[in-house]
Design an enzyme around this catalytic site. Structure first.
Site: not given
Length: 476
Positions: A446-448, A450
């Site tokens: 999850d780019h939010r 990581v």
């Protein structure tokens, strides 16, 4: 003379999974007229999370089954009624025993009794009321299927509306675990005809398969051809020809999985990174552990065990990836322990049970926990509690011969690691091109929570540990 007063007790579909609204009845283990005792399992149901058995909370005689196998029932709806014995009626005239005949009618209408909603151990009663389904005028609803045992013999699966309990009973119910009963039902096999080989006369999966093979051999003979043709013309839940559309209802585990994956895909911004890894040393390490028995003689050792240990070690070095996004509070919650999920494909759909606090376990303890998790999932007995609270997941697509993929995050988690098949490939090793055992790892996150740096470090650490698995002992 005293007369025994009998009243009807109704058992409602309980909430077996923390807020679920419905469940499908997979199997009935009793039929009208059977005597049941407090705690006896009367049916198996499937929710959106797992298949569970429901025990009856009182003694008595089964009066009516309100739904057939395959029916989806709302939580709080009556599914079975049982005639129970009440206190002796001391006021009944001794000289008029016939007065006891109409006695059951009055207690059956008690308005307060149905308000009690019995539930499974470990779950509280569901709040609110549910509209009661109109009682049918006959108690033969579930037992109205053809009495002759012949329809049980087809080589194709029978429709779920043909319950096993509807067939004429011949003695006591055969002993078998729920997954074995489900297998027999799917194969259209009458368990009363199966010869048990398990301890204490318990029917095993091997017994069912052996019986199915024997049936197939008999039906392959010319004399049995009409029965096969008749079975092929009967309605079945799977396609039996290559033409025409077949509609399969989406419910239970598959329905929940579909909803969760859509929510995850369109909520968390996914990023996936890949790396190829030389796992030749890991495969040698697995063989050594198997042969030496140093983790325990009965402990199952597989490459997945070392992948799990490598990921747990990498998370220990980079705990920020073991996190959850709190939308309401606009915070990132770094979890205090790692509940390691293992994606498992079952006949009911994909489930992700998890090993609680996996990061604190030794390699031997992790192997035991992983083996128990896999066995329970294969038997279809994973509990709802085992599928809640996961923080990071491993999906092993390599068992299907697949090299890699872009896995979708399990809802609420920040990362998922996909492990591809292990192949012998040409590889540069010590300056020479030689055949080596190679796999591909894919890490979705999850780019939010990581960013690329953190995700890359975790994936690189897992790869390094699998290339040189002895570091699993020294890294920490």
């Amino acid at each position: 003379m005293t007369t025994e007063v009998r009243s009807l007790r109704e058992f409602k579909m309980p909430d077996v999974g923390e807020g679920l609204t419905e469940a499908e009845i997979l199997s009935w283990y009793v039929k009208p007229g059977d005597t049941v005792t407090d705690g006896q399992v009367v049916c198996e149901v499937e929710t959106a999370k797992a298949a569970v058995e429901l025990p009856i909370p009182f003694n008595g005689v089964v009066e009516q089954l309100f739904f057939p196998e395959g029916a989806t029932v709302d939580v709080g709806t009556v599914i079975i009624s049982v005639a129970v014995a009440g206190a002796p009626d001391a006021a009944a005239p001794a000289a008029a025993p016939a007065a006891a005949v109409p006695a059951p009618a009055a207690p059956a209408a008690e308005p307060a009794e149905p308000e009690r909603r019995e539930v499974l151990v470990g779950y509280g009663p569901r709040t609110g009321t549910a509209q009661r389904r109109a009682r049918r005028t006959t108690t033969t609803t579930v037992t109205a299927t053809p009495a002759a045992p012949a329809p049980v013999a087809p080589v194709v699966p029978v429709a779920p509306v043909t319950p096993v309990v509807a067939e004429p009973a011949a003695g006591e119910r055969p002993l078998a675990k729920p997954p074995v009963r489900k297998l027999a039902k799917d194969l259209g096999i009458d368990l009363r005809a199966v010869v048990p080989t398990g301890p204490d006369g318990v029917i095993t999966r091997e017994d069912v398969h052996a019986h199915a093979s024997a049936q197939a051999a008999v039906q392959a003979a010319p004399a049995a051809a009409p029965a096969v043709v008749e079975a092929a013309e009967a309605p079945v839940p799977v396609p039996v020809t290559t033409t025409g559309d077949v509609r399969v209802p989406i419910r239970g585990v598959r329905k929940a999985t579909a909803q969760a994956m859509v929510a995850s895909a369109f909520t968390a911004p996914h990023v996936t990174e890949f790396v190829q890894v030389d796992v030749t040393r890991t495969m040698k390490f697995v063989r050594r552990l198997k042969e030496s028995g140093e983790l325990g003689r009965d402990v199952r050792v597989s490459p997945l065990l070392l992948v799990a240990r490598a990921l747990l070690t990498a998370i220990k070095r980079h705990p920020e990836i073991n996190a959850q996004w709190d939308e309401a509070a606009q915070e990132i919650v770094i979890k205090g322990q790692v509940n390691l999920g293992i994606a498992a494909a079952t006949p009911r759909g994909l489930i992700v049970p998890n090993i609680k606090d996996a990061g604190s376990k030794t390699l031997s303890g992790l192997a035991v926990a992983l083996g128990e998790l896999v066995d329970t999932a294969r038997q279809g007995k994973t509990s709802p509690a085992d599928m809640q609270g996961g923080t990071v997941t491993i999906t092993n697509v390599g068992v299907f011969g697949v090299d890699t993929g872009t896995p979708i995050l399990n809802p609420g988690e920040a990362a998922i690691l996909a492990v591809g098949t292990i192949r012998e490939m040409p590889w540069v090793h010590k300056g020479k091109v030689v055949p080596r055992q190679v796999t591909t790892l894919a890490l979705s996150f999850d780019h939010r929570l990581v960013d690329g740096e953190l995700g890359s470090k975790v994936l690189a650490d897992v790869a390094a540990l699998l290339e040189r698995p002895k570091r699993l002992i020294t890294w920490g």
